[in-house]
Design a protein around this motif. Structure first.
Motif, short mmCIF file in Angstrom:
data_model
loop_
_atom_site.label_atom_id
_atom_site.label_comp_id
_atom_site.label_asym_id
_atom_site.label_seq_id
_atom_site.Cartn_x
_atom_site.Cartn_y
_atom_site.Cartn_z
N GLU A 71 4.55 -8.75 -1.56
CA GLU A 71 5.14 -7.73 -2.42
C GLU A 71 4.38 -6.41 -2.29
O GLU A 71 3.20 -6.38 -1.98
N ARG A 72 5.15 -5.34 -2.50
CA ARG A 72 4.57 -3.99 -2.47
C ARG A 72 4.21 -3.59 -3.88
O ARG A 72 5.01 -3.70 -4.81
N ARG A 73 2.95 -3.12 -4.04
CA ARG A 73 2.50 -2.67 -5.36
C ARG A 73 2.08 -1.21 -5.28
O ARG A 73 1.39 -0.80 -4.34
N SER A 74 2.49 -0.48 -6.28
CA SER A 74 2.19 0.97 -6.29
C SER A 74 0.80 1.27 -6.83
O SER A 74 0.30 2.38 -6.70
N CYS A 76 -2.26 -0.74 -6.43
CA CYS A 76 -3.33 -1.65 -6.02
C CYS A 76 -4.68 -1.13 -6.53
O CYS A 76 -5.53 -1.90 -6.99
N ALA A 96 -1.16 2.68 -3.44
CA ALA A 96 -0.25 1.55 -3.23
C ALA A 96 -0.72 0.69 -2.08
O ALA A 96 -1.51 1.13 -1.22
N ARG A 189 -2.73 -11.12 -10.94
CA ARG A 189 -1.48 -11.44 -10.26
C ARG A 189 -1.49 -12.89 -9.76
O ARG A 189 -0.49 -13.60 -9.87
#
Length: 493
Positions: A71-74, A76, A96, A189
């Motif tokens: 998943e892409r996280r804005s 991090c 991100a 997470r």
């Protein structure tokens, strides 16, 4: 004329008027058997559950790969803020990244103590943060956790296994990477993913334990528990009849790789003498009892002294006592010979003692009259002190109508205090050695009692006995042995 002379002449006159042979109706014979009653006993029926089998079931039903993520996280790395004059400014922006990772479990380990099992699941996660702020292509991090699930075991009313679960886990190495002096932490997470997996493991544990049913063994133990086993083959033949009343669980114990569920079988234990009694017809399996308080096994053991053991002893003692003559008050010295003794139980819990004897006066006023012979019957009360194997006969009295024979030589002989005391002394028996032998035999006899599909092992810890009683079978010394019992059941195929 002195009163003594008058009485002596009167005795001589009466002796001349009486028959020299005396016949007295024997006391009624009682043929009853000892009444041993019944006891309530609790026997342990161990149910063995292999921890290795439970562990293998968990291994087979729990996937090796617990989860994967991409998943892409804005954020991090969250933005850094300052607050001069109460005004908030971002010094650095959110950075991100794309998180790619997976978690796998290691070998499940199952241990336990008492009624608690401990399930350990090692978890290893590999995470990679890519495209960090579109600057760095990627960084990799490893993490490990030890998931511990404690299961408290119990049994349902329908004899199924239930486990109440408590969860605990901690990271030995939290998931995250260092970047530009800052920590990219993935713990929160990953915890979200791990929580879901742990719920799945818990559900699988519950399903695994639910598949473990004690009902087949309990059903067999209940049905086969209605049985009769031999305590003693002869002298006398004795039987232990077991009639189950209820079942319950008294505890759990882990020994090595085995979980033992201690199922308690409460039963009525009856000891019976004579022919083998039929067992009671089994009833339906009851629900599990929740209020078990009984502990241990109580069994009555028949300790019986045959009257035939007393008869030759008394005959011998009387013969030795009569050597040299017996002096009777107001009669003089008489010679007595004893030829037979018979002893049996009579009414009022007494024994009857029949003695065949002949009496010949040697001197005195009665010497002119010939020999008197016949059978005299006495009755007496068996006695022993509490917890004593020394048995005596007390309060001997002449049985029958003796008024017309008050001066007959036989009546005079057995009415004499020294003669009755000698008979009472001869009837004292110290059966301690016989008693110890019987108890030793009982220990061996009950160490393993077998019948169809059932093996009962009894361990005797304490022996108690009460007061002796006269029964048709002999002098009965009620003995109660107390100990522990294990009932092993061979499951029906």
């Amino acid at each position: 004329m002195r009163w003594g002379t008058i009485l002596t002449l009167l005795a001589a006159t009466l002796l001349a008027a009486c028959s020299n042979d005396i016949e007295v109706e024997p006391p009624p014979r009682v043929e009853d058997q000892p009444v041993l009653g019944n006891q309530t006993s609790t026997m342990q029926v161990p149910l063995q559950i292999s921890l290795d089998e439970v562990q293998r079931a968990l291994e087979a039903r729990t996937p090796r790969r617990l989860w994967r993520m991409n998943e892409r996280r804005s954020d991090c790395i969250p933005a850094t803020r300052v607050n001069p004059l109460g005004l908030g400014f971002n010094v650095t922006p959110n950075i991100a990244c794309t998180i790619i990772g997976e978690a796998n479990r290691g070998r499940i380990r199952l241990t336990g103590s008492g009624n608690r099992l401990t399930i350990r699941v090692p978890v290893n996660a590999t995470l990679r943060a890519e495209d960090i702020g579109d600057i760095i292509s990627g960084e990799t991090a490893d993490a490990s956790a030890d998931v511990i699930i404690n299961a408290r075991l119990s049994m349902t009313d329908n004899w199924g296994m239930r486990a109440d679960l408590d969860l605990d886990y901690s990271w030995s190495e939290e998931p995250g990477i260092d970047f530009l002096g800052q920590r990219i932490n993935f713990t929160e997470r990953v915890d979200e993913e791990l929580d879901t997996v742990i719920r799945d493991i818990e559900r699988e544990l519950e399903r695994t334990f639910a598949r473990i049913s004690a009902r087949p063994l309990v059903e067999d133990a209940w049905q086969k528990g209605f049985t009769t086993v031999s305590l003693n083959a002869e002298n006398p033949p004795a039987w232990l009849r077991i009639t189950p009343q209820r079942l319950g669980v008294t505890g759990y114990d882990v020994q090595g790789r085995s979980l033992s569920v201690n199922i308690a079988l409460e039963a009525r234990t009856e000891t019976m003498i004579g022919e083998r009694p039929d067992p009671v017809r089994p009833g339906p399996l009851p629900a599990m009892a929740r209020d078990f308080t009984g502990d241990g096994v109580l069994v009555a053991v028949p300790v019986i002294v045959d009257y035939a053991q007393l008869e030759p002893v008394l005959l011998r003692e009387l013969g030795e006592f009569a050597e040299g003559g017996i002096t009777l008050p107001r009669i003089g010295v008489v010679d007595a010979a004893f030829s037979d003794v018979e002893i049996y139980a009579t009414q009022d819990r007494r024994i009857a003692v029949g003695i065949n004897a002949s009496v010949t006066p040697r001197e005195g006023v009665a010497a002119r009259y010939g020999e008197a012979q016949g059978q005299i019957w006495l009755t007496g009360e068996p006695y022993n002190a509490a917890n004593s194997a020394v048995i005596s006969i007390r309060n001997l009295t002449i049985h029958g109508d003796t008024d017309r024979n008050t001066v007959d030589l036989l009546i005079a002989l057995f009415a004499d205090e020294q003669v009755r005391s000698k008979i009472e002394a001869a009837l004292v028996g110290d059966f301690t050695r016989d008693y110890d032998r019987i108890i030793a035999d009982a220990r061996e006899a009950v160490s393993e009692l077998q019948t169809d599909g059932v093996t009962l092992n009894l361990t005797i810890d304490e022996v108690r006995h009460g007061r002796v009683r006269a029964t048709g079978a002999g002098l009965f010394l009620p003995v109660e042995v107390e100990g522990s019992g294990r009932l092993r059941v061979t499951l029906s195929s």
